[in-house]
Scaffold this motif. Sequence first.
Motif, PDB file in Angstrom:
ATOM      1  N   VAL A 187      10.515  -8.976 -25.291  1.00  0.00           N
ATOM      2  CA  VAL A 187      11.329  -9.778 -25.195  1.00  0.00           C
ATOM      3  C   VAL A 187      11.005 -11.135 -26.171  1.00  0.00           C
ATOM      4  CG1 VAL A 187      12.474 -11.709 -24.003  1.00  0.00           C
ATOM      5  CG2 VAL A 187      12.538  -9.379 -23.067  1.00  0.00           C
ATOM      6  N   TYR A 188       9.515 -11.763 -25.972  1.00  0.00           N
ATOM      7  CA  TYR A 188       9.148 -12.879 -26.516  1.00  0.00           C
ATOM      8  C   TYR A 188       8.730 -12.926 -27.844  1.00  0.00           C
ATOM      9  CZ  TYR A 188      10.076 -15.358 -22.053  1.00  0.00           C
ATOM     10  OH  TYR A 188      10.774 -16.162 -21.091  1.00  0.00           O
ATOM     11  N   LEU A 189       8.185 -11.626 -28.269  1.00  0.00           N
ATOM     12  CA  LEU A 189       7.252 -11.673 -29.495  1.00  0.00           C
ATOM     13  C   LEU A 189       7.774 -11.251 -30.719  1.00  0.00           C
ATOM     14  CD1 LEU A 189       3.908 -10.577 -27.489  1.00  0.00           C
ATOM     15  CD2 LEU A 189       4.844 -12.896 -28.163  1.00  0.00           C
ATOM     16  N   GLY A 190       9.222 -11.103 -30.781  1.00  0.00           N
ATOM     17  CA  GLY A 190       9.783 -10.820 -31.991  1.00  0.00           C
ATOM     18  C   GLY A 190      10.021  -9.189 -32.314  1.00  0.00           C
ATOM     19  N   LYS A 191      10.474  -8.843 -33.487  1.00  0.00           N
ATOM     20  CA  LYS A 191      11.255  -7.704 -33.864  1.00  0.00           C
ATOM     21  C   LYS A 191      10.207  -6.424 -33.755  1.00  0.00           C
ATOM     22  CE  LYS A 191      15.128  -9.156 -36.561  1.00  0.00           C
ATOM     23  NZ  LYS A 191      16.203  -8.760 -35.437  1.00  0.00           N
ATOM     24  N   GLU A 192       9.220  -6.564 -34.181  1.00  0.00           N
ATOM     25  CA  GLU A 192       8.190  -5.623 -34.453  1.00  0.00           C
ATOM     26  C   GLU A 192       7.678  -4.996 -32.911  1.00  0.00           C
ATOM     27  OE1 GLU A 192       4.168  -8.609 -34.946  1.00  0.00           O
ATOM     28  OE2 GLU A 192       4.669  -7.167 -36.701  1.00  0.00           O
ATOM     29  N   TRP A 193       7.728  -6.188 -31.812  1.00  0.00           N
ATOM     30  CA  TRP A 193       7.630  -5.735 -30.688  1.00  0.00           C
ATOM     31  C   TRP A 193       8.781  -4.896 -29.898  1.00  0.00           C
ATOM     32  CZ3 TRP A 193       3.071  -6.412 -28.097  1.00  0.00           C
ATOM     33  CH2 TRP A 193       1.826  -7.112 -28.660  1.00  0.00           C
ATOM     34  N   GLU A 194      10.080  -5.203 -30.413  1.00  0.00           N
ATOM     35  CA  GLU A 194      11.080  -4.669 -29.842  1.00  0.00           C
ATOM     36  C   GLU A 194      11.438  -3.128 -30.161  1.00  0.00           C
ATOM     37  OE1 GLU A 194      14.438  -6.945 -31.331  1.00  0.00           O
ATOM     38  OE2 GLU A 194      13.808  -8.948 -30.674  1.00  0.00           O
ATOM     39  N   ASN A 195      10.860  -2.834 -31.167  1.00  0.00           N
ATOM     40  CA  ASN A 195      10.924  -1.427 -31.584  1.00  0.00           C
ATOM     41  C   ASN A 195       9.856  -0.532 -30.479  1.00  0.00           C
ATOM     42  OD1 ASN A 195      10.689   1.069 -32.763  1.00  0.00           O
ATOM     43  ND2 ASN A 195      10.013   0.482 -34.888  1.00  0.00           N
ATOM     44  N   THR A 196      10.834   0.184 -29.665  1.00  0.00           N
ATOM     45  CA  THR A 196      10.313   0.948 -28.697  1.00  0.00           C
ATOM     46  C   THR A 196       9.543   2.370 -29.049  1.00  0.00           C
ATOM     47  OG1 THR A 196      12.379   2.172 -28.502  1.00  0.00           O
ATOM     48  CG2 THR A 196      12.195   0.368 -27.145  1.00  0.00           C
ATOM     49  N   ALA A 197       9.506   2.609 -30.501  1.00  0.00           N
ATOM     50  CA  ALA A 197       8.564   3.485 -31.050  1.00  0.00           C
ATOM     51  C   ALA A 197       7.543   2.969 -31.069  1.00  0.00           C
ATOM     52  CB  ALA A 197       9.247   3.756 -32.400  1.00  0.00           C
ATOM     53  N   ASN A 198       7.240   1.790 -30.984  1.00  0.00           N
ATOM     54  CA  ASN A 198       5.392   1.221 -31.090  1.00  0.00           C
ATOM     55  C   ASN A 198       5.157   1.226 -29.845  1.00  0.00           C
ATOM     56  OD1 ASN A 198       5.655   0.949 -33.903  1.00  0.00           O
ATOM     57  ND2 ASN A 198       6.590  -1.117 -33.845  1.00  0.00           N
ATOM     58  N   SER A 199       3.886   1.518 -29.517  1.00  0.00           N
ATOM     59  CA  SER A 199       3.286   1.579 -27.996  1.00  0.00           C
ATOM     60  C   SER A 199       2.590   0.278 -27.700  1.00  0.00           C
ATOM     61  CB  SER A 199       2.366   2.768 -27.778  1.00  0.00           C
ATOM     62  OG  SER A 199       1.260   2.516 -28.628  1.00  0.00           O
TER      63      SER A 199
END
Length: 387
Positions: free
Chosen positions: A53-65
Motif C-alpha cells: 500500500v505504502y511503497l509504490g507501484k513496484e510493490w503493488e505487483n503481486t508477481a513480485n514476492s
Amino acid sequence: ALFDLPSTVTTNTGPTLKENNPRYYKLSSITSGRPKPITMELSDTEIENYARVYLGKEWENTANSVSVKALGKGCSNKVLVVTLKSEEEIISQVLCRLYGNNLKGCERNTYDIFINTYLGYVSQSIPRIRGLFKEGRFEEFIPSDNMSREDFSERFDVVVSRLSHIHQLPNMPFPKTPFITSFLQDMVENMLVDSCCHDYRTEVTWYIKLLEVLHPTLNVTFCHNDTNMNNLLIPSDGTQGNVGTRDDPLAGALLIDYEYAGYNYTAFDFANYFCEMQYDWSLPQNPFFTFNEMWYPTDDRILEIIQFYKSVTPGHNLPSDEVFRDHIKVLSLGSELAWGLWCVTDTPGENVELGEYEAAKWGSYVRKKGQLEPVLRQLGVPPEACP
C-alpha cells in the motif's frame, strides 16, 4: 549541604518536583503504573500488505514476492528488513520499524517522526521515512554497522560534526525549555517503587535547583540528547550519508534515533557523549555492555573536542573552553541521573532487564558528584546556593 550524598533508600515519596518550576513541560510519552507489554508483533502478511500500500507501484505487483526478516528488538521498537524480489533478484529493500505500546501515539514518537522526516528530506543526513502506518513505519534501508566503542571515542570529529549539524537546526517546533529538567521530573514521578533502591527523588530535587542557579550562564540549542555508539551507523559501502568515502567509511556515519531530541543545554549533548564513552555495547550476552570509568575523556581531551566543535560550528555563542568544559562536567551528572532513572520507570517496557545498567549509572553519578565541588567553585556557585 550541596555536596552531601543521601543514604540509599527506597523512594517515591515527598512533594511534586513541578511546583513553581517555569522550565517544566509535560512529556506525555511517560505513563505511570506497571510496565505495559510491548507488543511489536505484526504477521509477515500484515507487513507485506502495508508495504504494497505504502511503497509504490513496484510493490503493488503481486508477481513480485515479499520477505520479512527481523534485525533486532530494542527497548521500544522492533526492526525488520522487508525485501521485494522478482524471482531471485532483489528489486528493493526497506527497513520496517514496529513501535512498542510505550511509543504508539505518544508525543516523543511524534517528535521522532517529525525530525526524521525533516532531516531525511531537507538535509539528507539520516535514512528517509518511506511510509507511516498505525503500528510503525517504513524507512530507507541502508546496509550498515554500528560504530565500535573505540571509534566512538577516537573519532570525535565524526560524532561532534553530527552534533554540530543538529545544534544549528533553526527554529525547530519544540518547547524551548531545557529537556533535561522535564525529563528528570517526569521520570521521578513514574519510578517503579519496587524496582528502585536509590534515592533519585532527593538527588533530582538537588540537581534541578543547581541547574536553576546555573541556567543564566548555560547555552541552549536543539540537541539529540541520546548520543551513544548504537545510535551511529556506518554505511557498509562508505558512500551513503554525509561525506563518507571508501577510504574513510566512518566519515559517512549517520546519527539516528531522535526519540529524545529537543531543546536542551548544549553541554548536555557533550556530557551524554562522554558518559557513553564509558560503555562498550558489543558484549554478546547479558548485560550486553562493559563499563569502564577510565574511558571517560581527560580534561585535555575534552578541551580538544570543544575546540574542534567551535571550529565547525559558526556562531556557536559558547563561553571559554574551560568554562564550557566545567558546564559539561555539571551536565554529566544529569546524563547519569536521567538514564539511570529511565531504567527504573515503565518507559523501557516489559521484559527489559536494565538492572546492571542502572547500577552502573548510579555509581558513576555518585563518583562524579563527589568530584564536583571544585568545578562549582570555579563556576562561582557557592555551596549555600543549593541544599
